[in-house]
Design an enzyme around this catalytic site. Structure first.
Site, short mmCIF file in Angstrom:
data_model
loop_
_atom_site.label_atom_id
_atom_site.label_comp_id
_atom_site.label_asym_id
_atom_site.label_seq_id
_atom_site.Cartn_x
_atom_site.Cartn_y
_atom_site.Cartn_z
N GLY A 28 40.95 -14.15 -25.95
CA GLY A 28 42.06 -14.52 -26.81
C GLY A 28 43.40 -14.36 -26.13
N HIS A 34 44.37 -20.34 -19.67
CA HIS A 34 43.19 -20.67 -20.47
C HIS A 34 43.13 -22.16 -20.77
CE1 HIS A 34 43.90 -16.34 -21.70
NE2 HIS A 34 42.65 -16.30 -21.30
N VAL A 174 46.74 -20.47 -12.52
CA VAL A 174 47.97 -21.09 -13.03
C VAL A 174 49.07 -20.04 -12.97
CG1 VAL A 174 49.08 -22.18 -15.01
CG2 VAL A 174 46.67 -22.64 -14.53
N LEU A 182 49.63 -16.21 -14.47
CA LEU A 182 49.55 -16.07 -15.91
C LEU A 182 48.48 -15.05 -16.29
CD1 LEU A 182 49.87 -19.76 -17.17
CD2 LEU A 182 51.56 -17.93 -17.34
#
Length: 291
Positions: A28, A34, A174, A182
């Site tokens: 999450g 993601h 990324v 990230l």
């Protein structure tokens, strides 16, 4: 998009779908990293399943399980916008119906190095939940980020050793425009802490321009040593130049694929990062993808 929370609901959502199925496993607090995994999955498969589960088994007793960011409502909006077909967001008792498992996946010798040495039990917990989720979602392809390079290598090893019928695909890290990789934990950083944390990507970039293994290590170390005097300071856990197949340190005269990996703490936030490097026989280095 269907949101399911139980094994039975997942099986029903999975049933009858034709074509390849891809899974993206997350804890999450989704971000663009993601979403890059989801996009890669969307391009590769007819059905995309995203799992959202903060796995207690991979957190140590002094780690941040209780405060790990949880933002399911926002995660679901992002998944829907990314054209995800099924989100599996189970409670812990659905993943571990008998409580903490008595049998877990042993990560082997690679799991004792780097992250495994600093976070005892982490990789056993990670591999155990990945194994379970692979069985529950039954994908043809699973996508994982290359930022967690050692995790990716161990998952690939588990799939080979256990003869699991799934293809594992790694997706490029990324980064923010300033170079910071990230991470869901980036939100813990203060503005000053974020400036200190930029030393991680700078160290990797400096190392990747050097011609030999000793020079790569020295260039990266110089950046990190300077950041140790920042406010707040960067506290290094490890800096390693490793063979991507087994994560052992490469020798000084090494040529071929390598990974320059590091982990450090800024305040109470622990971050990891890495870059693939190819050290060629001519003594030059170039960043590239590790196959």
């Amino acid at each position: 998009m269907r949101v399911v929370r139980t094994r039975a609901e997942l099986e029903a959502a999975r049933a009858g779908r034709l074509g390849e199925v891809a899974v993206v496993m997350t804890m999450g607090a989704l971000h663009d990293g993601h979403l890059a995994l989801i996009q890669a999955a969307r391009q590769a498969a007819k059905t995309v399943i995203v799992t959202v589960f903060v796995n207690p088994l991979q957190f140590g007793p002094d780690e941040d399980f209780a405060r790990y960011p949880r933002s399911l409502d926002e995660d679901l909006k992002l998944c829907e916008a990314a054209d995800v077909d099924v989100v599996f967001a189970p409670p812990a008792e659905e993943v571990y119906p008998s409580g903490p498992p008595a049998v877990t996946v042993d990560p082997g010798p690679m799991g004792e190095l780097l992250e495994g040495a600093w976070r005892p039990g982490h990789f056993a917990g990670m591999l155990t939940v990945v194994n379970k989720l692979l069985h529950l979602t039954a994908p043809d392809i699973a996508f994982f980020g290359r930022k967690d390079a050692q995790q990716l290598a161990l998952i690939r090893r588990m799939v080979i050793d256990f003869d699991l019928p799934v293809e594992i695909v790694g997706v490029r890290t990324v980064r923010e425009p300033d170079g910071l990789a990230l991470s869901s934990r980036n939100r813990y950083l203060s503005p000053a802490g974020r400036q200190t944390a930029l030393a991680l990507s700078r160290a990797l970039a400096e190392g990747a321009t050097r011609p030999t293994a000793p020079a790569i290590r020295a260039a990266a170390r110089a950046v990190l040593d300077e950041a140790a005097s920042a406010e707040p300071p960067l506290v290094l856990d490890y800096l390693a130049l490793v063979d991507p197949d087994d994560f052992h340190e490469v020798p000084h005269d090494y040529t071929g694929n390598a990974i320059l990996a590091l982990a450090a703490r800024v305040g109470t936030t622990r971050l990891i990062d890495n870059t693939p490097i190819f050290i060629v026989n001519t003594g030059l280095t170039a960043t590239g993808e590790v196959k």
